[in-house]
Scaffold this motif. Structure first.
Motif, PDB file in Angstrom:
ATOM      1  N   GLU A 139      44.949  28.731  48.406  1.00  0.00           N
ATOM      2  CA  GLU A 139      45.319  29.887  49.220  1.00  0.00           C
ATOM      3  C   GLU A 139      46.354  30.760  48.514  1.00  0.00           C
ATOM      4  N   ASP A 140      47.332  30.152  47.838  1.00  0.00           N
ATOM      5  CA  ASP A 140      48.321  30.925  47.086  1.00  0.00           C
ATOM      6  C   ASP A 140      47.648  31.736  45.986  1.00  0.00           C
ATOM      7  N   HIS A 141      46.724  31.092  45.280  1.00  0.00           N
ATOM      8  CA  HIS A 141      45.991  31.790  44.228  1.00  0.00           C
ATOM      9  C   HIS A 141      45.216  32.970  44.806  1.00  0.00           C
ATOM     10  N   VAL A 142      44.546  32.724  45.934  1.00  0.00           N
ATOM     11  CA  VAL A 142      43.766  33.783  46.577  1.00  0.00           C
ATOM     12  C   VAL A 142      44.662  34.940  46.970  1.00  0.00           C
ATOM     13  N   GLN A 143      45.798  34.634  47.552  1.00  0.00           N
ATOM     14  CA  GLN A 143      46.697  35.683  48.023  1.00  0.00           C
ATOM     15  C   GLN A 143      47.205  36.544  46.874  1.00  0.00           C
ATOM     16  N   HIS A 144      47.480  35.943  45.725  1.00  0.00           N
ATOM     17  CA  HIS A 144      48.065  36.687  44.616  1.00  0.00           C
ATOM     18  C   HIS A 144      47.053  37.185  43.595  1.00  0.00           C
ATOM     19  N   GLU A 145      45.949  36.492  43.435  1.00  0.00           N
ATOM     20  CA  GLU A 145      45.016  36.821  42.370  1.00  0.00           C
ATOM     21  C   GLU A 145      43.725  37.478  42.846  1.00  0.00           C
ATOM     22  N   VAL A 146      43.323  37.218  44.090  1.00  0.00           N
ATOM     23  CA  VAL A 146      42.058  37.753  44.595  1.00  0.00           C
ATOM     24  C   VAL A 146      42.321  38.431  45.940  1.00  0.00           C
ATOM     25  N   PRO A 147      42.923  39.609  45.940  1.00  0.00           N
ATOM     26  CA  PRO A 147      43.292  40.250  47.198  1.00  0.00           C
ATOM     27  C   PRO A 147      42.103  40.530  48.115  1.00  0.00           C
ATOM     28  N   GLU A 148      40.922  40.748  47.542  1.00  0.00           N
ATOM     29  CA  GLU A 148      39.753  41.015  48.394  1.00  0.00           C
ATOM     30  C   GLU A 148      39.428  39.799  49.257  1.00  0.00           C
ATOM     31  N   LEU A 149      39.550  38.605  48.684  1.00  0.00           N
ATOM     32  CA  LEU A 149      39.278  37.388  49.441  1.00  0.00           C
ATOM     33  C   LEU A 149      40.351  37.182  50.505  1.00  0.00           C
ATOM     34  N   ARG A 150      41.593  37.524  50.205  1.00  0.00           N
ATOM     35  CA  ARG A 150      42.667  37.413  51.191  1.00  0.00           C
ATOM     36  C   ARG A 150      42.363  38.303  52.395  1.00  0.00           C
ATOM     37  N   ILE A 151      41.855  39.505  52.140  1.00  0.00           N
ATOM     38  CA  ILE A 151      41.489  40.423  53.223  1.00  0.00           C
ATOM     39  C   ILE A 151      40.385  39.806  54.076  1.00  0.00           C
ATOM     40  N   VAL A 152      39.387  39.220  53.429  1.00  0.00           N
ATOM     41  CA  VAL A 152      38.295  38.570  54.162  1.00  0.00           C
ATOM     42  C   VAL A 152      38.827  37.406  54.979  1.00  0.00           C
ATOM     43  N   MET A 153      39.701  36.584  54.386  1.00  0.00           N
ATOM     44  CA  MET A 153      40.265  35.445  55.111  1.00  0.00           C
ATOM     45  C   MET A 153      41.078  35.909  56.308  1.00  0.00           C
ATOM     46  N   ASP A 154      41.865  36.974  56.131  1.00  0.00           N
ATOM     47  CA  ASP A 154      42.647  37.512  57.249  1.00  0.00           C
ATOM     48  C   ASP A 154      41.737  38.017  58.363  1.00  0.00           C
ATOM     49  N   GLU A 155      40.659  38.692  57.989  1.00  0.00           N
ATOM     50  CA  GLU A 155      39.715  39.200  58.988  1.00  0.00           C
ATOM     51  C   GLU A 155      39.056  38.050  59.744  1.00  0.00           C
ATOM     52  N   LEU A 156      38.672  37.001  59.033  1.00  0.00           N
ATOM     53  CA  LEU A 156      38.077  35.836  59.692  1.00  0.00           C
ATOM     54  C   LEU A 156      39.077  35.182  60.641  1.00  0.00           C
ATOM     55  N   TRP A 157      40.333  35.114  60.221  1.00  0.00           N
ATOM     56  CA  TRP A 157      41.359  34.532  61.083  1.00  0.00           C
ATOM     57  C   TRP A 157      41.513  35.375  62.345  1.00  0.00           C
ATOM     58  N   MET A 158      41.538  36.682  62.182  1.00  0.00           N
ATOM     59  CA  MET A 158      41.682  37.574  63.345  1.00  0.00           C
ATOM     60  C   MET A 158      40.489  37.423  64.291  1.00  0.00           C
ATOM     61  N   ARG A 159      39.287  37.343  63.744  1.00  0.00           N
ATOM     62  CA  ARG A 159      38.098  37.157  64.581  1.00  0.00           C
ATOM     63  C   ARG A 159      38.187  35.856  65.366  1.00  0.00           C
ATOM     64  N   ALA A 160      38.573  34.788  64.675  1.00  0.00           N
ATOM     65  CA  ALA A 160      38.680  33.485  65.334  1.00  0.00           C
ATOM     66  C   ALA A 160      39.759  33.513  66.414  1.00  0.00           C
ATOM     67  N   ARG A 161      40.869  34.164  66.128  1.00  0.00           N
ATOM     68  CA  ARG A 161      41.956  34.268  67.104  1.00  0.00           C
ATOM     69  C   ARG A 161      41.516  35.053  68.333  1.00  0.00           C
ATOM     70  N   ARG A 162      40.802  36.169  68.132  1.00  0.00           N
ATOM     71  CA  ARG A 162      40.296  36.958  69.272  1.00  0.00           C
ATOM     72  C   ARG A 162      39.351  36.123  70.131  1.00  0.00           C
ATOM     73  N   GLU A 163      38.456  35.377  69.478  1.00  0.00           N
ATOM     74  CA  GLU A 163      37.516  34.547  70.215  1.00  0.00           C
ATOM     75  C   GLU A 163      38.250  33.447  70.986  1.00  0.00           C
ATOM     76  N   GLN A 164      39.262  32.872  70.380  1.00  0.00           N
ATOM     77  CA  GLN A 164      40.052  31.849  71.053  1.00  0.00           C
ATOM     78  C   GLN A 164      40.729  32.428  72.294  1.00  0.00           C
ATOM     79  N   GLN A 165      41.276  33.618  72.186  1.00  0.00           N
ATOM     80  CA  GLN A 165      41.918  34.262  73.325  1.00  0.00           C
ATOM     81  C   GLN A 165      40.908  34.589  74.408  1.00  0.00           C
ATOM     82  N   ARG A 166      39.713  35.050  74.022  1.00  0.00           N
ATOM     83  CA  ARG A 166      38.678  35.350  75.014  1.00  0.00           C
ATOM     84  C   ARG A 166      38.293  34.094  75.790  1.00  0.00           C
ATOM     85  N   ARG A 167      38.107  32.965  75.067  1.00  0.00           N
ATOM     86  CA  ARG A 167      37.755  31.715  75.740  1.00  0.00           C
ATOM     87  C   ARG A 167      38.850  31.301  76.705  1.00  0.00           C
TER      88      ARG A 167
END
Length: 156
Positions: A123-151
């Motif tokens: 995750e540290d490598h992704v955050q510093h070396e592959v910013p595009e993947l960090r954006i995707v991971m953040d988006e997935l986290w946000m989606r999962a969080r929204r779904e958790q709140q909806r449930r």
């Protein structure tokens, strides 16, 4: 405590024979034995592209196991055996991290030399070396969080 290892093997096309799978399983098994670990199970996807996600029964079966605490380590020959898609890789890493699978190991070449990546280091490598993947991971986290709140709100 002896760590339990899930071994994942995949080859891409129907034109390939089963030798790559047998080689991956052989190298993985040798790795497990060499490092004093216990093989939990071998998951295989034969003739399936790494670009697909939902249509890989071996991968889906393997990903259903961490929530039951079935294994501590995921082992594959190389990371591209897991996925060739950044979003899918992020989903897999996130799921493994959430269920406290502590290591993602790869076996390279015929010597079964050890290459271990702690998920936090990945995750540290992704955050510093592959910013595009960090954006995707953040988006997935946000989606999962929204779904958790909806449930949760549906229950209230």
């Amino acid at each position: 405590m002896i760590k339990r290892v899930a071994l994942y093997a995949r080859y891409s096309t129907d034109q390939q024979n089963l030798a790559p799978i047998e080689t991956q399983v052989h190298l993985g098994t040798a790795f497990v034995e060499k490092h004093g670990r216990r093989l939990h199970e071998v998951y295989v996807d034969a003739g399936v592209s790494g670009a697909s996600f939902e249509t890989r029964p071996g991968l889906q079966s393997m990903l259903s196991e961490p929530c039951q605490g079935a294994f501590d380590v995921l082992l594959c020959l190389t990371l591209d055996r897991l996925s060739r898609d950044l979003e899918h890789s992020a989903r897999i890493l996130k799921l493994l991290h959430f269920h406290e699978v502590v290591e993602l190991c790869t076996v390279h070449g015929g010597t079964a030399e050890r290459r271990v990546s702690r998920l936090s280091a990945v995750e540290d490598h992704v955050q510093h070396e592959v910013p595009e993947l960090r954006i995707v991971m953040d988006e997935l986290w946000m989606r999962a969080r929204r779904e958790q709140q909806r449930r949760f709100l549906r229950k209230v």
